[in-house]
Design an enzyme around this catalytic site. Structure first.
Site, PDB file in Angstrom:
ATOM      1  CD  GLU A   1     -62.306  33.946  90.631  1.00  0.00           C
ATOM      2  OE1 GLU A   1     -62.340  35.037  90.094  1.00  0.00           O
ATOM      3  OE2 GLU A   1     -62.513  33.101  89.241  1.00  0.00           O
TER       4      GLU A   1
ATOM      5  CG  HIS B   1     -64.023  28.793  89.054  1.00  0.00           C
ATOM      6  ND1 HIS B   1     -62.733  30.113  89.795  1.00  0.00           N
ATOM      7  CD2 HIS B   1     -63.818  28.783  87.976  1.00  0.00           C
ATOM      8  CE1 HIS B   1     -62.632  30.282  88.366  1.00  0.00           C
ATOM      9  NE2 HIS B   1     -63.184  29.042  87.311  1.00  0.00           N
TER      10      HIS B   1
ATOM     11  CG  ASP C   1     -59.656  42.286  80.225  1.00  0.00           C
ATOM     12  OD1 ASP C   1     -59.263  40.833  81.384  1.00  0.00           O
ATOM     13  OD2 ASP C   1     -60.158  43.440  80.524  1.00  0.00           O
TER      14      ASP C   1
ATOM     15  CG  ASP D   1     -65.381  35.278  85.307  1.00  0.00           C
ATOM     16  OD1 ASP D   1     -65.124  35.592  83.802  1.00  0.00           O
ATOM     17  OD2 ASP D   1     -64.873  34.890  86.269  1.00  0.00           O
TER      18      ASP D   1
ATOM     19  CG  HIS E   1     -58.239  39.252  83.993  1.00  0.00           C
ATOM     20  ND1 HIS E   1     -59.254  39.287  82.551  1.00  0.00           N
ATOM     21  CD2 HIS E   1     -57.977  38.947  84.531  1.00  0.00           C
ATOM     22  CE1 HIS E   1     -59.405  38.353  83.822  1.00  0.00           C
ATOM     23  NE2 HIS E   1     -58.351  37.662  84.738  1.00  0.00           N
TER      24      HIS E   1
ATOM     25  CG  ASP F   1     -66.410  31.564  82.535  1.00  0.00           C
ATOM     26  OD1 ASP F   1     -66.627  30.608  84.185  1.00  0.00           O
ATOM     27  OD2 ASP F   1     -65.921  31.684  82.174  1.00  0.00           O
TER      28      ASP F   1
HETATM   29  C1  XUL Z   1     -60.678  31.911  85.240  1.00  0.00           C
HETATM   30  C2  XUL Z   1     -61.830  33.723  86.147  1.00  0.00           C
HETATM   31  C3  XUL Z   1     -60.872  34.528  85.914  1.00  0.00           C
HETATM   32  C4  XUL Z   1     -60.568  34.946  87.334  1.00  0.00           C
HETATM   33  C5  XUL Z   1     -60.549  36.393  87.435  1.00  0.00           C
HETATM   34  O1  XUL Z   1     -61.715  30.454  85.328  1.00  0.00           O
HETATM   35  O2  XUL Z   1     -62.672  32.969  86.273  1.00  0.00           O
HETATM   36  O3  XUL Z   1     -61.169  35.018  84.976  1.00  0.00           O
HETATM   37  O4  XUL Z   1     -62.245  35.374  87.558  1.00  0.00           O
HETATM   38  O5  XUL Z   1     -58.791  36.491  86.707  1.00  0.00           O
HETATM   39 CO    CO Z   2     -63.805  33.705  88.277  1.00  0.00          CO
END
Ligand code: XUL
Ligand code: CO
Length: 438
Positions: free
Chosen positions: A231, A270, A103, A338, A100, A308
């Site tokens: 996403e 997710h 970051d 991730d 990002h 995560d």
């Molecule tokens: C949040 C997530 C993010 C995206 C990128 O849950 O997965 O980190 O992958 O913005």
């Molecule tokens: Co992600």
């Protein structure tokens, strides 16, 4: 000075018998499987936000991570951090990364200052990419951290927040292009709602569609050829995110005429938050022509939030790899970890163990998936299950010739249907286990 002194050189493949914790047992980057190297099948990527920036804080406690290279939140420190990251990527043999904007470089007091900070860090990223051959899988913008995005970014009730987000994504696209990124990801951030009482849902969705449309236009204008990804994530931070799951995202993209420009980035955790499995999400996305990239992680099924964690479940990675192989694998995407180490795993060495384990879990999944495909029973059994569609009335329906009238005539003449056959679910499961535990 090395940030990972315990790892003297890059982690190497030593084979399944190895007991060396700093070796791959299954990931052999140059070994070919189905005619393609493991490196090219798996296209591993590390996430800058977790690997370099996750401090380990949770709602009950502050950061725990021991990161001796960290200092003040300055551009100079951000540049130093990039070098540590590339040492990490080299030592784990991870060929891609994702970030990002906020970051990699600190946000300044104005957009101009933020952009300058970004440029200063991108310069070092570019040098390190050139030195090592490591590439950018995708870039993205953080449109959720700053309080200006409290109501969302593209879906904010405040038009200024939309404008600021657009300006931020404009710059993020420019630096992603500058770094030769093969993609750009939209994740909903705070694009959703907490309560419908105060929300104009239709207007917010229209704005999100418009935002993506002008992002795609700008990419074209600057000659950014990378693939866009959307996403899915059903909740967190908002109660209901608009990018709920693959089906919702695909419907959104088709509604707003974006389906030719944007594919999906499917994330395991997710998928489970949406009440799906990752294999459902991947298979669904791929079947509809939206297979883009994967955010590789896993959640804890006993917890209802996005933990995560690193993937360690071979049964799951095997299913993912079967789908990827079936649909021809990644074109621009990859397996982006991730994932973050637990707050109790606070030493830099834990970052190495975590990624090496995740890589081996996918590598083993790939090997077993290829073996299952070579054996052929599963594909044969699925084909056989649908054989009524290969000739006769099935073929007539599939080829579009049948109508309700011709089908009624067919049934009246036949007087019933051919006997159903067993679905053999347990046999399918047994065969998979036979390949897994050879
Ligand atoms: C949040 C997530 C993010 C995206 C990128 O849950 O997965 O980190 O992958 O913005
Ligand atoms: Co992600």
């Amino acid at each position: 000075m090395s940030a990972f002194p315990e790892v003297k050189k890059a982690v190497q493949y030593e084979g399944p018998q190895s007991t060396n914790n700093l070796a791959f047992r299954f990931y052999n980057p140059d070994e070919k499987i189905e005619g393609k190297t493991m490196k090219d099948h798996l296209r591993f990527s590390a996430a800058y936000w977790h690997t370099m920036r996750a401090g380990g804080s949770d709602p009950f406690g502050g950061p725990t991570m021991f990161r001796p290279w960290e200092g003040k939140d300055t551009v100079a420190n951000a540049q130093k951090r990039v070098k540590v990251f590339f040492e990490f990527l080299e030592k784990t043999q991870i060929p891609f990364y994702a970030f990002h904007d906020r970051d990699i470089a600190p946000e300044g007091d104005s957009l101009k200052e933020s952009n300058e900070n970004l440029d200063a860090v991108v310069k070092v990223l570019k040098e390190e990419q050139e030195r090592t051959g490591i590439k950018l899988l995708w870039g993205t913008a953080n449109l959720f951290g700053n309080p200006r995005y409290m109501h969302g970014a593209a879906t904010s009730c405040n038009a200024d927040a939309f404008a600021y987000a657009a300006a931020q994504v404009k710059k993020a696209l420019e630096v992603t292009k500058e770094l030769g990124g093969s993609g750009y990801t939209f994740w909903g951030g705070r694009e959703g709602y907490q309560t419908l009482w105060n929300t104009d849902l239709k207007r917010e969705l229209d704005h999100l569609g418009q935002f993506m449309r002008i992002a795609v236009d700008y990419a074209k204008e600057i000659g950014f050829k990378g693939q866009f990804y959307f996403e899915p994530k059903p909740k967190e931070p908002t109660k209901h995110q608009y990018d709920f799951d693959a089906a919702a995202c695909i419907n959104f993209l088709r509604t707003y005429g974006l389906e030719k420009h944007i594919k999906l980035n499917i994330e395991t955790n997710h998928a489970t938050l949406a009440g799906h499995t990752v294999e459902h999400e991947l298979e669904f996305a791929a079947s509809q022509g939206f297979l883009g990239s994967v955010d590789a992680n896993t959640g804890d099924l006993l917890l209802g939030w996005d933990t995560d964690q690193f993937p360690t479940n071979v049964y799951e990675t095997l299913k993912m790899m079967l789908i990827l192989l079936k649909y021809g694998g990644f074109k621009t995407g990859g397996l982006n970890f991730d994932a973050k180490v637990r707050r109790e795993s606070f030493e830099p060495l834990d970052l190495i163990y975590a990624h090496v384990g995740g890589m081996d879990t996918f590598a083993l999944g790939l090997r077993i998936a290829a073996d299952i495909r070579k054996g052929g029973e599963i594909a044969r059994m699925v084909k056989e299950r649908y054989s009524s569609w290969d000739s006769g009335i099935g073929l007539e329906i599939e080829s579009g010739k049948a109508t309700f009238k011709t089908l009624e005539k067919y049934v009246l003449k036949k007087g019933g249907i051919d006997a159903n056959k067993s679905g053999r679910q347990e046999l399918f499961e047994n065969i998979i286990n036979r390949y897994m535990f050879k």
